[in-house]
Design a protein around this motif. Structure first.
Motif, PDB file in Angstrom:
ATOM      1  N   PRO A 185       0.643  -0.907  -0.355  1.00 33.71           N
ATOM      2  CA  PRO A 185       0.492  -0.237   0.055  1.00 33.71           C
ATOM      3  C   PRO A 185       0.749   0.923   0.438  1.00 33.71           C
ATOM      4  O   PRO A 185       2.348   1.250   0.295  1.00 33.71           O
ATOM      5  N   GLN A 186      -0.241   2.405  -0.488  1.00 33.56           N
ATOM      6  CA  GLN A 186       0.560   3.492  -0.555  1.00 33.56           C
ATOM      7  C   GLN A 186       0.388   4.305   0.920  1.00 33.56           C
ATOM      8  O   GLN A 186      -0.151   4.931   0.934  1.00 33.56           O
ATOM      9  N   TRP A 187       1.486   4.180   1.517  1.00 37.24           N
ATOM     10  CA  TRP A 187       0.911   4.545   3.473  1.00 37.24           C
ATOM     11  C   TRP A 187       1.220   6.051   3.105  1.00 37.24           C
ATOM     12  O   TRP A 187       0.008   6.537   3.889  1.00 37.24           O
ATOM     13  N   LEU A 188       2.322   6.260   2.775  1.00 33.87           N
ATOM     14  CA  LEU A 188       1.948   7.807   2.602  1.00 33.87           C
ATOM     15  C   LEU A 188       1.431   8.598   2.268  1.00 33.87           C
ATOM     16  O   LEU A 188       1.209   9.782   2.520  1.00 33.87           O
ATOM     17  N   LEU A 189       0.857   8.395   0.999  1.00 34.33           N
ATOM     18  CA  LEU A 189      -0.302   8.484   0.268  1.00 34.33           C
ATOM     19  C   LEU A 189      -1.789   8.848   0.711  1.00 34.33           C
ATOM     20  O   LEU A 189      -2.273   9.833   1.002  1.00 34.33           O
ATOM     21  N   MET A 190      -2.007   7.233   1.847  1.00 30.84           N
ATOM     22  CA  MET A 190      -3.119   7.344   2.569  1.00 30.84           C
ATOM     23  C   MET A 190      -3.087   8.137   3.838  1.00 30.84           C
ATOM     24  O   MET A 190      -3.996   9.311   4.063  1.00 30.84           O
TER      25      MET A 190
END
Length: 181
Positions: free
Chosen positions: A44-49
């Motif tokens: 997942p794109q943790w920083l995007l979330m």
């Protein structure tokens, strides 16, 4: 001379602590590949979330500045910093902050998951365009990888978005409400 009574404000140190710790947790999750958290080797794109949760109720200029900082943080955690995540994150922050006055931009976990799904596609599209513009690979290779990366990352990010986005959005709404009092 009477004392001026100021409105009660939230604790800025606690809010700063929540911001730093949540960014640190999301950054560390970028480096972790546990079974069940990956599809086709993508996570997942943790920083995007985190960025979507931050940008939901912010001004565009603040959201874009934070997107640059988060993009730099993301690039610093990667082996190569080119192509950069900064242009995609800036576009994501701009779109999310621009949509804040729209009726369809809610803060429930389903809406947040949908927004993260769409914004992951936006960020991955910008990344693919950077590969194409700077001629790192052929269009055919980029197109095949883009399909896999964007879909896997978007699905995983939208599934994990309620875990990251919902508590952060609620926290920042509470902070804003205390600041308005």
């Amino acid at each position: 001379m009477s004392k001026k009574k100021f409105p009660r404000s939230s604790n800025p140190w606690l809010n700063g602590f929540v911001i730093v710790v949540s960014l640190l947790v999301c950054s560390l999750l970028l480096l972790v590949r546990t079974p069940g958290m990956t599809i086709l080797g993508f996570s997942p794109q943790w920083l995007l979330m985190w960025l979507v949760a931050w940008s939901i109720k912010r001004n565009v200029s603040i959201a874009v500045l934070v997107a640059i900082a988060v993009g730099l943080l993301h690039d610093s955690l990667m082996v190569t910093a080119f192509p950069s995540h900064i242009p995609g994150f800036v576009l994501v922050a701009w779109l999310t902050a621009s949509w804040r006055h729209q009726r369809y931009l809610q803060e429930d976990f389903i809406s947040l998951a949908l927004i993260v799904f769409i914004m992951t596609f936006v960020a991955e599209t910008v990344m693919a365009l950077q590969h194409l513009i700077f001629g790192f690979r052929s269009f055919g290779d980029i197109w095949l990888d883009y399909q896999q990366i964007a879909l896997a990352s978007a699905v995983l990010s939208s599934l994990w978005a309620p875990l990251i986005c919902t508590p952060l959005v609620r926290w920042w709404n509470q902070v804003r409400a205390l600041d308005r009092q």
